[in-house]
Every structure is written in structure tokens, then in C-alpha cells.
Scaffold this motif. Structure first.
Motif, short mmCIF file in Angstrom:
data_model
loop_
_atom_site.label_atom_id
_atom_site.label_comp_id
_atom_site.label_asym_id
_atom_site.label_seq_id
_atom_site.Cartn_x
_atom_site.Cartn_y
_atom_site.Cartn_z
N ASP A 90 0.81 -1.21 0.00
CA ASP A 90 0.00 0.00 0.00
C ASP A 90 0.86 1.28 0.00
OD1 ASP A 90 -2.31 1.47 -0.07
OD2 ASP A 90 -2.63 1.43 2.10
N ASN A 91 1.80 1.29 -0.90
CA ASN A 91 2.60 2.49 -1.17
C ASN A 91 3.21 3.16 0.06
OD1 ASN A 91 3.88 4.19 -2.91
ND2 ASN A 91 2.12 5.50 -3.30
N PRO A 92 4.09 2.44 0.75
CA PRO A 92 4.79 3.08 1.87
C PRO A 92 5.80 4.11 1.35
CG PRO A 92 5.79 0.96 1.39
CD PRO A 92 4.60 1.09 0.47
N GLU A 93 6.20 5.00 2.22
CA GLU A 93 7.33 5.87 1.85
C GLU A 93 8.59 4.99 1.79
OE1 GLU A 93 8.59 8.87 4.64
OE2 GLU A 93 10.29 9.39 3.35
N VAL A 94 9.29 5.03 0.67
CA VAL A 94 10.52 4.25 0.52
C VAL A 94 11.71 5.20 0.57
CG1 VAL A 94 11.89 2.79 -1.02
CG2 VAL A 94 9.41 2.43 -0.84
N CYS B 291 5.22 5.60 -7.16
CA CYS B 291 5.93 5.11 -5.96
C CYS B 291 6.39 6.29 -5.12
CB CYS B 291 7.14 4.27 -6.36
SG CYS B 291 6.72 2.83 -7.37
N ASN B 292 6.26 6.15 -3.81
CA ASN B 292 6.60 7.27 -2.91
C ASN B 292 8.06 7.14 -2.44
OD1 ASN B 292 6.50 9.49 -1.30
ND2 ASN B 292 4.92 8.69 0.10
N VAL B 293 8.98 7.40 -3.37
CA VAL B 293 10.41 7.35 -3.04
C VAL B 293 10.85 8.76 -2.71
CG1 VAL B 293 12.70 6.61 -3.80
CG2 VAL B 293 10.66 5.52 -4.76
C1 LIG Z 1 4.94 9.94 0.86
O1 LIG Z 1 5.28 9.67 2.18
C2 LIG Z 1 5.31 10.82 3.01
C3 LIG Z 1 5.82 10.39 4.36
O2 LIG Z 1 5.03 9.36 4.88
C4 LIG Z 1 3.95 11.44 3.08
O3 LIG Z 1 3.99 12.61 3.86
C5 LIG Z 1 3.50 11.79 1.68
O4 LIG Z 1 2.18 12.25 1.71
C6 LIG Z 1 3.57 10.57 0.78
N1 LIG Z 1 3.32 10.97 -0.59
C7 LIG Z 1 2.51 10.30 -1.37
C8 LIG Z 1 2.42 10.81 -2.78
O5 LIG Z 1 1.88 9.33 -1.00
#
Ligand SMILES: *[C@@H]1O[C@H](CO)[C@@H](O)[C@H](O)[C@H]1NC(C)=O
Length: 499
Positions: A386-390, A428-430
């Protein structure tokens, strides 16, 4: 009816446009204590499993070397921080040596000189506007704890939390990014199942799984400790770094597709699923296959330990980011029954994963250059968890010559970073990229024979002088310009031949 054409046109123009890194995307470089510090017995430091292995069984190390002096980083804080300033990095990822803080392995005695050393490094970084990113455990376990069994002994959960508590209370006023463990698969499989890392034990299919239970619980209890005692006042983030190769099926056959997926679940899901999935616990396929094979092999219970419901709940969500170390890609097919050693982790996952045909090999025999592998893996992580921050906490290329005109490394960084940009386009949230490594260093069982550094280190010179390779300037240019310019050639270097 017109929409598809509009989308096609948009896709065409977007593809033609050069992608760039956002201004808030962060770049850094990494090292690990045993690989760079040296000073193995200076100022009260205790013995680690790497000191012990290299001193008592040096034949395990290909060049018979050790980390007694390594890059002597212990004595070069100011000049190394100046090099980080020269590179223009946002952060520096380094690790703390547990036996430098607790020489006996236990909290009965805290070595103030060890605390002072890391305070000096942290303060020097902050004075130069570089964020410290700290790994608590990058493989140098106190030898005393190995002598009571090491990571397969679940009592190490308590000992690790004792250590983490001292790190939070000593450094957490200034350190806001913590990584509990670097590469649990290597800590567990290589060290206790296949013998490829200290302490080089070979209880395949048993030792690594026991280790994984301890390590995951140590991670979760550390995260809990931070939440309960530190998060309110320190406002930092605590996570874990997993190593993950990409693996794709050698054919469309159901068996090969399943083998590649099992490879990912047993190598990535093993530690990611308990922490990052919505259901928690080890992946179902892992629990089922290991239970089944254990029974066939005559074991009275699964070789994979199980978590209680309370432990599953504690582990779930216990990381503020997904730390990712990625280097290579494998092509996977089903492991032929007759090739399976029983018990073994390989028989358990049932995949035979090898060099993809026609790929370039780095200076490490396992490092195959497949740039789109990182994009595929990042998308797999996105959909699986579920798209974690990487945060990419390691990525890099080894050679054996240490050539300053390191075009193969430059090509690797350019192509992998391009695929990171494309993964971000995919959704992806890199947020972070870390080059491994700041400088050439002690590459575990490969000693000084495999070099990953942006800086060349002359290990024949007592002073361990560092010299920037061409890749250091290219990396600096990417950080400054936010784009990948494959034609960029810094002053004083030869143009790299076109691919
Ligand atoms: C990516 O992760 C950061 C930290 O958790 C969060 O603040 C941000 O909203 C996320 N961005 C997306 C596009 O999901």
C-alpha cells in the motif's frame, strides 16, 4: 472516443521530457562502522563478531584482511565531513558499533569514549548542515552475545532494546532518523544459515529463521520504546532497512511465475510482510511451505517460529518508512527437486534464481546490472504494501580495480537513478536516495578486493588517503542539478565511451 488519442499524445510528450528530482528529494551516502572505522580496540571498544572472525579464522576473508584499521574513519571525522560537504549531500548514513558503546555487550557499563566519538561525528555533521541518519545495527554484534548464541537466542531482544535505549537517550536530541537493522536477511540467512557472514554458521533452514524471530521482535520493541519514551520529545522517525533484489520468472510457465513470486516473498516478504502488510505476520506462503517441508523432513514442528497475536499486532506498522537496499536482479525458475538440499531455505522457497542472460556483472559475483529491476521492485513494494514511503538506503556498484575513471559505476548510477525517477512517475513514494558507498571499505568476506566507493582509499598507505573518483563528481552534479546528464564529464577526467 477522442480521449485515447489525448492520452497517447500526453504520454508521447511526457516521455520526451526529461524527468527531474523534486527539490525536497534527498540524496546521501552511506557507510557502516566495521567497514570504515578501524580503531577496533581503541578507547575501550569491545570485541565484535567481525573482530573475532577475522582474527581467529582469517581464511574466511578472501584476502585474509580485517577491519582493524579499515579507512581509519575513527580518526578522520573532520576531514570526512568536509568531503561530505564537497559532495553536497543532504545526509550521511552511518552505523554505531554496539561494542563501542557496550564493550561487554551489556548495559552494565557504558563506554563514554564511544559516546564521545559519535557525539563528535553527529555534531560535526550538524555544524555543516548534514543530517545524521543512524543505523543501530550494521552487523558488528558484541562477541559476548554471540557466545550465548547470537541472534537465534530470543534473549537478544532485551539486550538490543537496552542498547537502543542508550542510543535514543544519548543522541536522540540531535538524531532524528533511526534505522534499527540493516538487511535482516543477510543478518539471519548469511550469518546463521549459509555461513556467508560472521559468525559463519551453517544451520541452513533453521538458524536463519530463529534469528528472524528475535530480530523482528527486537525491532518492534525498539519502535515501541521510541513511541512510549522518546517520540513526543525527540520527534524523530524510526524504521528498518531491508535488502531486496528483483526477481522475475524465466518463462511464462505457472511453475516459474510461482518460483519468482516465492523468491520475493521469502526474501523480501519475510521481513516486510510482518511490518508493512495490512495483515501482518510472515507471508502465508512462507508459513505454509515451511510447515509442510518441515513435516516431510520429520521435524516435530515448523522450522519457522510463530508469533503470538500480540506480537503480530506489535510488529504491524512498526516502521515510519521502508528502508530499501537494492543492487541486483535475478531470473528465477522452479528449483528441480533433485537439486534441493533438505532442509534449506532454498528448498523452502523452491526457486532457482540466477544471473539474467546477457547482463553485465560488477566486481561482486552477485551484482548483475539490470536498471529496470529497481523500478519493477519499487512498483512491487507499492502494490504489495500500500505504497509506503521508501527511502533507498543503499544502491551502488562494485569493481575490483578502483579506477578513478569509473565509467561503469557512473553508468550504473545514471541508469538506476533514471529508473527511480520513472518509478516515482509510476506513483511510488520514493523520497530519498543513498549511494553505497561514501568510500572504498572492508567488504566483509571479500576484504578490500571489492570496491564500492565514490572515493578511492589507498589501503597501502598508513594515512589511508581518500581521492574522489569521477563518480563522486557525477553524483554531486546530479544532487546540484536534479537531473541525470549522461554526457556530464567533470574537469580532469576522460569522457566515458558511449554504451
Ligand atoms: C509519501 O510519504 C510521506 C511520508 O510518509 C507522506 O507525507 C506523503 O504524503 C507521501 N506521498 C505520497 C504521494 O503518497
Amino acid at each position: 472516443m477522442k480521449t485515447p488519442i489525448v492520452i497517447l499524445l500526453l504520454a508521447y510528450f511526457c516521455k520526451g521530457q526529461q524527468l527531474s528530482f523534486d527539490s525536497n528529494f534527498r540524496f546521501g551516502v552511506a557507510t557502516a562502522s566495521y567497514q570504515v572505522e578501524g580503531a577496533w580496540n581503541i578507547d575501550g571498544k569491545g570485541e565484535s563478531i567481525w573482530d573475532h572472525l577475522t582474527h581467529t579464522q582469517s581464511s574466511y576473508i578472501v584476502d585474509g584482511s580485517n577491519g582493524d584499521i579499515a579507512c581509519d574513519a575513527y580518526h578522520k571525522t573532520a576531514e570526512d565531513v568536509q568531503r561530505l560537504v564537497d559532495l553536497g549531500v543532504d545526509f550521511y548514513r552511518f552505523s554505531i558499533s554496539w561494542p563501542r558503546i557496550f564493550p561487554s555487550g551489556h548495559r552494565n557499563y557504558i563506554n563514554q569514549a564511544g559516546i564521545d566519538y559519535y557525539n563528535g561525528l553527529i555534531d560535526e555533521l550538524l555544524a555543516h548542515n548534514i543530517t545524521p541518519m543512524v543505523t543501530m545495527y550494521h552487523w558488528d554484534l558484541p562477541q559476548s552475545l554471540q557466545e550465548i548464541g547470537g541472534w537465534p537466542n530470543p534473549l537478544l531482544v532485551n539486550y538490543f532494546v537496552d542498547y537502543a535505549d542508550v542510543l535514543f537517550s544519548s543522541f536522540g536530541d540531535r538524531v532524528k532518523e533511526w534505522i534499527t537493522f540493516n538487511e535482516p536477511v543477510q543478518v539471519c540467512s548469511d550469518a546463521y544459515s549459509t555461513g556467508g557472514l560472521a559468525p559463519a554458521y551453517t544451520q541452513d533452514g533453521i538458524g536463519g529463521y530463529l534469528c528472524s524471530y528475535t530480530l523482528l521482535m527486537a525491532h518492534a520493541r525498539t519502535y515501541e520504546l521510541y513511541n512510549n519514551n522518546y517520540r513526543d520529545t525527540q520527534n524523530g522517525r524510526v524504521g528498518i532497512t531491508l535488502s531486496a533484489s528483483w526477481g522475475y520468472p524465466a518463462s511464462n510457465s505457472d511453475e516459474d511465475v510461482e518460483a519468482a513470486e516465492n523468491f520475493l516473498q521469502f526474501k523480501v516478504g519475510w521481513f516486510a510482510h510482518p511490518i508493512f502488510s495490512s495483515t501482518g505476520d510472515f507471508p502465508t506462503v512462507m508459513k505454509e511451505r515451511i510447515a509442510q517441508l518441515s513435516q516431510e523432513e520429520g521435524f516435530p514442528r515448523s522450522r519457522l517460529p510463530s508469533f503470538t497475536d500480540e506480537e503480530v499486532a506489535l510488529l504491524k506498522g512498526s516502521s515510519d518508512f521502508f528502508g530499501l537496499n537494492h543492487y541486483t536482479t535475478n531470473e528465477c525458475s522452479v528449483l528441480p527437486e533433485e537439486d534441493a538440499i533438505r532442509p534449506s531455505q532454498q528448498a523452502d522457497h523452491g526457486a532457482l534464481c540466477v544471473q539474467p542472460p546477457g547482463t553485465e556483472v560488477g566486481g561482486s559475483d552477485w551484482l548483475y546490472v539490470v536498471p529496470e529491476g529497481i523500478r519493477n521492485l519499487l512498483n512491487w513494494i507499492r502494490t504489495e504494501y500500500d505504497n509506503p514511503e521508501v527511502m533507498i538506503t543503499e544502491n551502488g556498484f562494485s569493481d575490483r580495480d578502483g579506477d578513478l575513471n569509473d565509467c561503469r559505476r557512473i553508468n550504473y548510477f545514471n541508469e538506476y537513478l533514471q529508473n527511480v525517477l520513472e518509478a516515482i512517475e509510476d506513483g511510488c513514494n520514493v523520497t530519498t536516495y543513498t549511494a553505497w558507498s561514501f568510500m572504498d571499505n572492508f567488504e566483509w568476506m571479500k576484504g578490500y578486493s571489492e570496491k564500492f566507493g565514490l572515493y578511492y582509499v589507498d589501503f597501502n598507505d598508513d594515512d589511508r588517503p581518500r581521492t574522489p573518483k569521477m563518480s563522486a563528481y557525477v553524483f554531486k552534479n546530479i544532487i546540484q542539478t536534479r537531473v541525470i546528464d549522461t554526457t556530464y564529464t567533470p574537469d580532469g577526467f576522460e569522457v566515458c565511451a558511449a554504451e
